[in-house]
Design a protein around this motif. Structure first.
Motif, PDB file in Angstrom:
ATOM      1  N   LEU A 267       0.847  -1.190   0.000  1.00  0.00           N
ATOM      2  CA  LEU A 267       0.000   0.000   0.000  1.00  0.00           C
ATOM      3  C   LEU A 267       0.881   1.239   0.000  1.00  0.00           C
ATOM      4  CD1 LEU A 267      -2.729  -0.540   2.711  1.00  0.00           C
ATOM      5  CD2 LEU A 267      -3.058  -0.256   0.278  1.00  0.00           C
ATOM      6  N   TYR A 268       0.396   2.278  -0.654  1.00  0.00           N
ATOM      7  CA  TYR A 268       1.130   3.530  -0.536  1.00  0.00           C
ATOM      8  C   TYR A 268       0.928   4.064   0.871  1.00  0.00           C
ATOM      9  CZ  TYR A 268       2.650   8.273  -1.053  1.00  0.00           C
ATOM     10  OH  TYR A 268       3.311   9.459  -0.868  1.00  0.00           O
ATOM     11  N   ALA A 269       1.992   4.450   1.523  1.00  0.00           N
ATOM     12  CA  ALA A 269       1.858   5.024   2.863  1.00  0.00           C
ATOM     13  C   ALA A 269       2.601   6.341   2.899  1.00  0.00           C
ATOM     14  CB  ALA A 269       2.439   4.066   3.897  1.00  0.00           C
ATOM     15  N   ILE A 270       1.961   7.359   3.490  1.00  0.00           N
ATOM     16  CA  ILE A 270       2.668   8.621   3.688  1.00  0.00           C
ATOM     17  C   ILE A 270       3.718   8.346   4.738  1.00  0.00           C
ATOM     18  CG2 ILE A 270       2.425  11.019   4.380  1.00  0.00           C
ATOM     19  CD1 ILE A 270      -0.522  10.833   3.696  1.00  0.00           C
ATOM     20  N   LYS A 271       4.969   8.618   4.428  1.00  0.00           N
ATOM     21  CA  LYS A 271       5.999   8.288   5.412  1.00  0.00           C
ATOM     22  C   LYS A 271       5.952   9.279   6.575  1.00  0.00           C
ATOM     23  CE  LYS A 271       9.413  11.049   3.106  1.00  0.00           C
ATOM     24  NZ  LYS A 271      10.673  11.282   2.481  1.00  0.00           N
ATOM     25  N   GLY A 272       6.526   8.877   7.694  1.00  0.00           N
ATOM     26  CA  GLY A 272       6.628   9.769   8.839  1.00  0.00           C
ATOM     27  C   GLY A 272       5.331   9.944   9.589  1.00  0.00           C
ATOM     28  N   PRO A 288       8.520  17.590   5.678  1.00  0.00           N
ATOM     29  CA  PRO A 288       9.315  16.400   6.014  1.00  0.00           C
ATOM     30  C   PRO A 288       8.726  15.094   5.470  1.00  0.00           C
ATOM     31  CG  PRO A 288       8.880  17.742   7.966  1.00  0.00           C
ATOM     32  CD  PRO A 288       8.002  18.258   6.880  1.00  0.00           C
ATOM     33  N   ARG A 289       7.434  15.087   5.133  1.00  0.00           N
ATOM     34  CA  ARG A 289       6.805  13.850   4.677  1.00  0.00           C
ATOM     35  C   ARG A 289       6.507  13.878   3.184  1.00  0.00           C
ATOM     36  NH1 ARG A 289       1.669  12.959   8.459  1.00  0.00           N
ATOM     37  NH2 ARG A 289       1.983  10.778   7.916  1.00  0.00           N
ATOM     38  N   CYS A 290       6.867  14.984   2.541  1.00  0.00           N
ATOM     39  CA  CYS A 290       6.396  15.205   1.179  1.00  0.00           C
ATOM     40  C   CYS A 290       7.376  14.681   0.138  1.00  0.00           C
ATOM     41  CB  CYS A 290       6.185  16.704   0.968  1.00  0.00           C
ATOM     42  SG  CYS A 290       5.580  17.103  -0.668  1.00  0.00           S
ATOM     43  N   PRO A 291       6.877  13.925  -0.851  1.00  0.00           N
ATOM     44  CA  PRO A 291       7.768  13.428  -1.900  1.00  0.00           C
ATOM     45  C   PRO A 291       8.243  14.527  -2.855  1.00  0.00           C
ATOM     46  CG  PRO A 291       5.490  12.769  -2.340  1.00  0.00           C
ATOM     47  CD  PRO A 291       5.501  13.428  -1.002  1.00  0.00           C
ATOM     48  N   LEU A 292       7.540  15.662  -2.890  1.00  0.00           N
ATOM     49  CA  LEU A 292       7.908  16.721  -3.831  1.00  0.00           C
ATOM     50  C   LEU A 292       8.763  17.812  -3.181  1.00  0.00           C
ATOM     51  CD1 LEU A 292       4.454  17.334  -5.580  1.00  0.00           C
ATOM     52  CD2 LEU A 292       6.295  15.829  -6.336  1.00  0.00           C
ATOM     53  N   ALA A 293       9.065  17.650  -1.882  1.00  0.00           N
ATOM     54  CA  ALA A 293       9.664  18.765  -1.144  1.00  0.00           C
ATOM     55  C   ALA A 293      11.020  19.183  -1.705  1.00  0.00           C
ATOM     56  CB  ALA A 293       9.814  18.373   0.323  1.00  0.00           C
ATOM     57  N   ARG A 294      11.217  20.498  -1.777  1.00  0.00           N
ATOM     58  CA  ARG A 294      12.501  21.070  -2.185  1.00  0.00           C
ATOM     59  C   ARG A 294      12.908  22.144  -1.181  1.00  0.00           C
ATOM     60  NH1 ARG A 294      10.360  21.360  -8.151  1.00  0.00           N
ATOM     61  NH2 ARG A 294       9.399  19.365  -7.709  1.00  0.00           N
ATOM     62  N   ASP A 295      14.038  22.793  -1.432  1.00  0.00           N
ATOM     63  CA  ASP A 295      14.546  23.788  -0.475  1.00  0.00           C
ATOM     64  C   ASP A 295      13.504  24.845  -0.130  1.00  0.00           C
ATOM     65  OD1 ASP A 295      16.854  22.486  -0.340  1.00  0.00           O
ATOM     66  OD2 ASP A 295      17.980  23.809  -1.686  1.00  0.00           O
ATOM     67  N   MET A 296      12.822  25.305  -1.143  1.00  0.00           N
ATOM     68  CA  MET A 296      11.838  26.356  -0.968  1.00  0.00           C
ATOM     69  C   MET A 296      10.778  25.964   0.070  1.00  0.00           C
ATOM     70  SD  MET A 296       9.478  27.677  -4.033  1.00  0.00           S
ATOM     71  CE  MET A 296       8.402  29.077  -3.892  1.00  0.00           C
ATOM     72  N   CYS A 297      10.423  24.676   0.067  1.00  0.00           N
ATOM     73  CA  CYS A 297       9.370  24.194   0.963  1.00  0.00           C
ATOM     74  C   CYS A 297       9.806  24.247   2.418  1.00  0.00           C
ATOM     75  CB  CYS A 297       8.990  22.767   0.608  1.00  0.00           C
ATOM     76  SG  CYS A 297       8.503  22.576  -1.097  1.00  0.00           S
ATOM     77  N   ARG A 298      11.116  24.223   2.637  1.00  0.00           N
ATOM     78  CA  ARG A 298      11.608  24.208   4.013  1.00  0.00           C
ATOM     79  C   ARG A 298      11.721  25.610   4.593  1.00  0.00           C
ATOM     80  NH1 ARG A 298      14.832  20.462   1.100  1.00  0.00           N
ATOM     81  NH2 ARG A 298      13.724  18.497   1.283  1.00  0.00           N
ATOM     82  N   THR A 299      11.591  26.630   3.741  1.00  0.00           N
ATOM     83  CA  THR A 299      11.735  27.994   4.241  1.00  0.00           C
ATOM     84  C   THR A 299      10.466  28.831   4.071  1.00  0.00           C
ATOM     85  OG1 THR A 299      12.691  28.543   2.101  1.00  0.00           O
ATOM     86  CG2 THR A 299      14.226  28.108   3.916  1.00  0.00           C
TER      87      THR A 299
ATOM     88  N   ASP B 229      -5.148   6.418  12.146  1.00  0.00           N
ATOM     89  CA  ASP B 229      -5.460   7.319  11.048  1.00  0.00           C
ATOM     90  C   ASP B 229      -5.139   6.660   9.709  1.00  0.00           C
ATOM     91  OD1 ASP B 229      -6.551   9.743  11.849  1.00  0.00           O
ATOM     92  OD2 ASP B 229      -4.675  10.323  12.784  1.00  0.00           O
ATOM     93  N   VAL B 230      -5.822   7.130   8.683  1.00  0.00           N
ATOM     94  CA  VAL B 230      -5.688   6.513   7.359  1.00  0.00           C
ATOM     95  C   VAL B 230      -4.233   6.371   6.911  1.00  0.00           C
ATOM     96  CG1 VAL B 230      -6.613   6.546   5.031  1.00  0.00           C
ATOM     97  CG2 VAL B 230      -7.763   7.807   6.814  1.00  0.00           C
ATOM     98  N   SER B 231      -3.456   7.435   7.047  1.00  0.00           N
ATOM     99  CA  SER B 231      -2.097   7.387   6.511  1.00  0.00           C
ATOM    100  C   SER B 231      -1.256   6.384   7.294  1.00  0.00           C
ATOM    101  CB  SER B 231      -1.467   8.780   6.543  1.00  0.00           C
ATOM    102  OG  SER B 231      -1.248   9.194   7.862  1.00  0.00           O
ATOM    103  N   VAL B 232      -1.530   6.257   8.589  1.00  0.00           N
ATOM    104  CA  VAL B 232      -0.753   5.358   9.431  1.00  0.00           C
ATOM    105  C   VAL B 232      -1.221   3.910   9.245  1.00  0.00           C
ATOM    106  CG1 VAL B 232      -0.036   4.912  11.801  1.00  0.00           C
ATOM    107  CG2 VAL B 232      -0.432   7.241  11.051  1.00  0.00           C
ATOM    108  N   GLN B 233      -2.525   3.747   8.997  1.00  0.00           N
ATOM    109  CA  GLN B 233      -3.078   2.427   8.700  1.00  0.00           C
ATOM    110  C   GLN B 233      -2.280   1.724   7.618  1.00  0.00           C
ATOM    111  OE1 GLN B 233      -7.154   2.331   7.333  1.00  0.00           O
ATOM    112  NE2 GLN B 233      -7.918   2.452   9.427  1.00  0.00           N
TER     113      GLN B 233
END
Lengths: 324, 387
Positions: A267-272, A288-299, B229-233
């Motif tokens: 299953l796809y799971a959002i990490k973190g 921190p959990r985003c697959p698209l994150a870049r430097d801009m997203c951190r600031t 929660d869904v994402s953790v499931q």
């Protein structure tokens, strides 16, 4: 516009520090419309609703900014006395856990009737008649015989119907339902949702449906607001969000539902994990959990970008998310 | 099958059940040896036959008189094969959690047998039972209440070793626990932390690590992801699938979320009112249900369902169809309308018409429309002092 929440901010002061539960929420509902507010636990969806209803525990809660415009009037500037007149009569709330929201030592009829006695000044006898009417309306069978029963004598689904009846009692213009079906069995869930949708149509109410279950809202909502760490990250009409989410978090949520064509695969799971509200990451809270994150997203905190006329997304790279 | 709803046998039909090769162990040592013997992949490892659990209802304080029974589990049979995941779904109160407890022999069965490698565990005791329990472990639903708040993670995961010291000698335990933490994706340095320092998903991982500690062959998961929660499931489900491959586990996966069950299960059993209404591969169950509960249950699960992801709205074919009515009550209530409750789901299966569902005045609709008289059927009547 029935309800317009603008830049609402709520924080909780605790011993361990300040938890920023709501950080600039914007959403609106019109009469006859259903808005679903979607998010994981701790995303601030219930706190926002409590602030709108005026039932936030203060302290430790504090509304630090924003406006809540209800029928053009900013509720945050009203006195408690004036808000009480609105609460129940013009806006009402349905809670998740019906058993703990109903008074166990009063009969259901007495609790329903109380609404009419307090707000409408009816006699006890008339209030009881009204209570039976309400129970009929939410299709509790044999309402006349059950009006004197106590909450524990009802099943979970029937109790939730009592909660709905109570919210409907004074025919409010807005109903906020906070996870109304989470505690129920799947088969009963569908019944309760259908009832709610039907009554809303009948009475032309605005409905805010708070949930963490993407499935529940698909059938009944007109638009969806997705919350993450106290902010709305995506705001869209229901069709569009399921077709093509414009925020990586929404996409993650949709993808983590098991689908037939993916059986046997991972299953796809959002990490973190969702962030700690006392220590929200700088920039975009999801970075921190985003697959698209870049430097801009951190600031840089992403503003709500306009995706289309009726759609916004708080992602710097929403175009990429949309076409991923 | 079209004629469900009268008095039907279909409800307790139990297909796919093979003969049990029982093992007669004369001594305890023989029994233990049989329990420790390996089972080939695809062979039945757990065989349940006509399992029954009735909870008695009594009346009176001094002189207890049985006035009836709650038939929590009422004749359930199924096989669990080595290496497979058997999903069990059903509404609350259908008896699925009681089945879980019976499989562990945590509740004594009223009747019926549970064969683990040919031995009836409902009749075992002493060392043999202990050996069985080592091989069948459980993961619970609520990660908040199933972990002792006063014990550290190391103590919680290491506790099974106190009862079964042969698995890990004392000096080796800390290392073993850290290994387990690593296996379930937690930092081994967390060993001295307490449960409250973890999130829901992490706690469920701790519960899973505890279940794995004794190298069991079967893990019974009672709603392991319902509270998450869904994402953790999704994270936890992935972990469980990974562990299954890694340790060659068989799962009994109990849940009410049909989409998760379908995803993880090889076969699915549907329980209704204490009976196994139907059992089969996920395709058989979801796409060709034969029991009337299903069309409702399978599609009654809300939302962007299997096969029609991201396609909400009324006009699409997978729109959920709510079952009307509620699960019938299984108390032997002294009310004519409730006769037969607990046996039959009254529904026109052929038509699949929700309108034909139990309603007021309809048997099987049980509570609906039946104004129970006060004091009747709401549990045991107990004489109080002064009466």
């Amino acid at each position: 516009m029935l309800l317009d929440v603008r830049d609402l901010e709520v924080e909780f002061r605790t011993r361990d520090g300040v938890a920023k539960a709501v950080n600039g929420v914007n959403y609106s509902v019109e009469a006859g419309q259903t808005l679903a507010v979607l998010g994981e636990s701790g995303s601030g969806k219930s706190v926002t609703a409590q602030a709108v209803m005026g039932i936030l525990d203060m302290p430790p809660g504090r509304i630090t900014g924003g406006q809540i415009l209800f029928q053009g009037q900013d509720l945050l500037t009203l006195k408690e006395e004036e808000r009480r007149r609105i609460r129940g009569a013009k806006m009402a709330m349905i809670f998740q856990d019906a058993l703990s929201s109903l008074n166990p030592v009063l009969s259901v009829g007495a609790q329903l009737g109380e609404m009419f006695e307090v707000h409408r000044g009816l006699s006890r006898k008339d209030a009881r008649t009204k209570a039976v009417e309400l129970m009929d309306r939410v299709r509790i069978p044999a309402a006349k015989d059950r009006v004197g029963d106590y909450p524990h004598q009802f099943s979970g689904g029937m109790r939730q119907r009592v909660m709905i009846a109570m919210a409907l009692a004074l025919e409010p213009d807005l109903i906020i339902a906070d996870e109304p079906t989470t505690a129920l069995d799947v088969t009963v869930q569908a019944q309760v949702m259908d009832l709610l949708a039907e009554l809303q149509r009948e009475l032309d109410m605005g409905l805010i449906l708070i949930t963490h279950d993407l499935g529940v809202v698909a059938d009944v909502a007109d638009k969806i607001a997705v919350m993450y760490a106290g902010r709305i990250v995506e705001n869209a009409p229901v069709h569009e969000i399921y077709k093509a989410p414009a925020h990586p978090y929404t996409r993650g949520l949709l993808d983590s539902i098991p689908r037939l064509d993916q059986k046997g695969q991972e299953l796809y799971a959002i990490k973190g994990l969702p962030p700690n509200l006392m220590n929200i990451p700088p920039g975009c809270a999801f970075n921190p959990r985003c697959p698209l994150a870049r430097d801009m997203c951190r600031t840089d905190v992403p503003p709500l970008y306009e995706v289309s006329e009726s759609r916004t997304s708080a992602c710097h790279f929403w175009q990429e998310a949309l076409h991923a | 099958m079209a004629d469900l709803g009268k008095k039907d046998e279909a409800v307790d039909a139990t297909p796919n059940v093979t003969d049990v090769e029982t093992v007669d162990a004369a001594t305890e040592a023989e029994a233990v040896a049989a329990i420790e013997a390996p089972v080939e992949r695809g062979e039945p490892i757990l065989q349940v036959r006509n399992l029954v659990k009735h909870f008695p209802l009594t009346q009176g304080i001094l002189f207890k008189k049985q006035i009836g029974a709650v038939k929590a589990v009422d004749g359930v049979s199924f096989d669990l094969y080595q290496g497979e995941t058997l999903g069990i779904v059903g509404e609350s109160g259908c008896g699925k959690s009681t089945v879980a407890k019976l499989l562990m022999n945590l509740e004594r069965a009223t009747a019926g047998e549970v064969f683990y490698k040919g031995q009836d565990i409902t009749k075992l005791s002493g060392r043999a039972l202990k050996a069985v329990r080592r091989n069948i472990q459980m993961v619970f639903q609520d990660p908040y209440t199933s972990l002792n708040p006063r014990m550290t993670v190391g103590d919680i995961i290491g506790e099974p070793f106190d009862i079964h010291p042969e698995v890990a000698p004392k000096g080796d335990r800390r290392r073993k626990v850290q290994e387990l933490l690593d296996v379930v994706g937690l930092n081994p340095e967390y060993i001295n932390r307490y449960p409250h320092q973890f999130s829901g998903g992490q706690r469920q991982r701790i519960g899973i690590a505890r279940g794995l500690a004794l190298n069991p062959e079967i893990i019974i998961c009672d709603e392991p992801v319902s509270a998450l929660d869904v994402s953790v499931q999704a994270q936890v489900v992935n972990l469980m699938e990974k562990l299954q491959d890694e340790f060659n586990l068989s799962y009994v996966f109990i849940a009410h979320d049909l989409s998760i069950v379908r995803h993880i299960s090889d076969r699915v059993g549907v329980m209704y009112l204490g009976k196994m209404a139907e059992i089969g591969t996920d395709v058989q169950i979801y796409d060709h249900p034969t029991h009337p509960l299903h069309p409702g249950a399978a599609v009654g699960g809300p939302g962007p369902g299997p096969g029609s992801p991201r396609q909400p709205r009324a006009d699409h074919p997978h729109r959920r169809r709510p079952l009307a009515g509620e699960p019938a009550v299984r108390l032997p209530l002294p009310h004519p309308l409730l006769e037969g409750a607990g046996q039959v789901l009254h529904r026109d299966a052929a038509a699949g018409d929700p309108g034909a569902l139990p309603g007021p005045g309809h048997p099987g609709g049980a509570r609906i429309g039946v104004p129970l008289r006060r004091g009747e059927g709401r549990g045991p009547r107990v004489l109080t002092r002064g009466t």
